[in-house]
Design an enzyme around this catalytic site. Structure first.
Site, PDB file in Angstrom:
ATOM      1  N   GLU A 288       0.835  -1.199   0.000  1.00 25.26           N
ATOM      2  CA  GLU A 288       0.000   0.000   0.000  1.00 25.26           C
ATOM      3  C   GLU A 288       0.871   1.251   0.000  1.00 25.26           C
ATOM      4  O   GLU A 288       0.598   2.224  -0.716  1.00 25.26           O
ATOM      5  CB  GLU A 288      -0.909  -0.008   1.231  1.00 25.26           C
ATOM      6  CG  GLU A 288      -1.866  -1.182   1.288  1.00 25.26           C
ATOM      7  CD  GLU A 288      -2.460  -1.408   2.669  1.00 25.26           C
ATOM      8  OE1 GLU A 288      -3.518  -2.043   2.761  1.00 25.26           O
ATOM      9  OE2 GLU A 288      -1.849  -0.960   3.673  1.00 25.26           O
TER      10      GLU A 288
ATOM     11  N   ASP B 154     -10.509  -8.801  -1.493  1.00 24.02           N
ATOM     12  CA  ASP B 154     -11.034 -10.159  -1.524  1.00 24.02           C
ATOM     13  C   ASP B 154     -12.423 -10.153  -0.891  1.00 24.02           C
ATOM     14  O   ASP B 154     -12.785  -9.214  -0.183  1.00 24.02           O
ATOM     15  CB  ASP B 154     -10.113 -11.141  -0.796  1.00 24.02           C
ATOM     16  CG  ASP B 154      -9.871 -10.740   0.653  1.00 24.02           C
ATOM     17  OD1 ASP B 154      -9.469  -9.591   0.890  1.00 24.02           O
ATOM     18  OD2 ASP B 154     -10.083 -11.570   1.552  1.00 24.02           O
TER      19      ASP B 154
END
Length: 227
Positions: A11, A193
């Protein structure tokens, strides 16, 4: 100045790539980078994973840089049937899914503190007004020190928070620290996900990073232009 907090290296790299004229600073275990995104001066920090890291990093950022507001971004697991991988959840509220302080408190409430932490309204509305090919969904983000891996864990969270859209591991602690230090806060999380939809969502998670989802993180740039 606007503070941006992420938890993980992947990230951090994606958001750092958005910064102009980056200047790095290491403070103990924390990695800060100052720079610009559009017209805004920002300070980016990698906190590390989990509630303690999120809270410690937030306090250090506030103490060192006194940002006007703090934005938390990164990935989250989608726990609502409406969400798909690459959608972005803009948290109107953040709640702990793994906190219980006994009778007289709501599930997720640390005794003596709010049961849920509301996003700064101006930041929230600005984020939802961003135009993007990526779907933006406003609602409840559930946070706790657990990586949700199966349907039984998901069912337990949904029992207490049926309107919950996604789960992560830092937003609750960052929101709590911002509440205590009276700093406006917003969390925007990209769905990596969907443990409630597929059996082997770990493959989804790995495929997400393989796709290098720079486009999703670039929503930050559009948001900062509106502030």
């Amino acid at each position: 100045m606007i503070g941006i907090i992420v938890a993980m290296d992947a990230e951090f790299r994606l958001v750092k790539a958005l910064l102009s004229h980056p200047k790095e600073e290491h403070v103990r275990h924390l990695h800060f980078v100052r720079g610009g995104i559009g017209k805004q001066e920002v300070v980016l920090m990698k906190s590390g994973i989990g509630k303690v890291c999120g809270a410690v990093g937030t306090v250090e950022m506030i103490a060192r840089y006194a940002p006007d507001c703090i934005l938390n971004t990164g990935v989250a697991g989608g726990i609502d049937d409406s969400l798909r991988v690459m959608d972005v959840v803009v948290a109107e509220e953040v709640v702990y899914h793994d906190v219980w302080c006994g009778e007289g408190n709501r599930w997720g409430q640390v005794q003596g503190l709010p049961a849920r932490y509301a996003a700064d309204r101006r930041l929230y509305e600005a984020a939802l007004s961003v135009r993007s090919d990526v779907a933006l969904c406003g609602g409840l983000l559930c946070s706790g020190d657990r990586f949700i891996t199966d349907r039984a864990e998901l069912a337990g969270i949904k029992k207490h928070f049926p309107e919950g859209l996604a789960v992560d591991m830092e937003s609750g602690a960052i929101a709590q620290a911002c509440h205590l230090y009276e700093t406006p806060f917003l969390s925007c999380r990209i769905i990596s996900d969907t443990p409630g939809k597929v059996e082997n969502h770990l493959l989804q998670y790995l495929d997400f990073w393989a796709a290098a989802p720079e486009k999703s993180f670039e929503i930050l740039s559009a948001l900062l232009e509106k502030l």
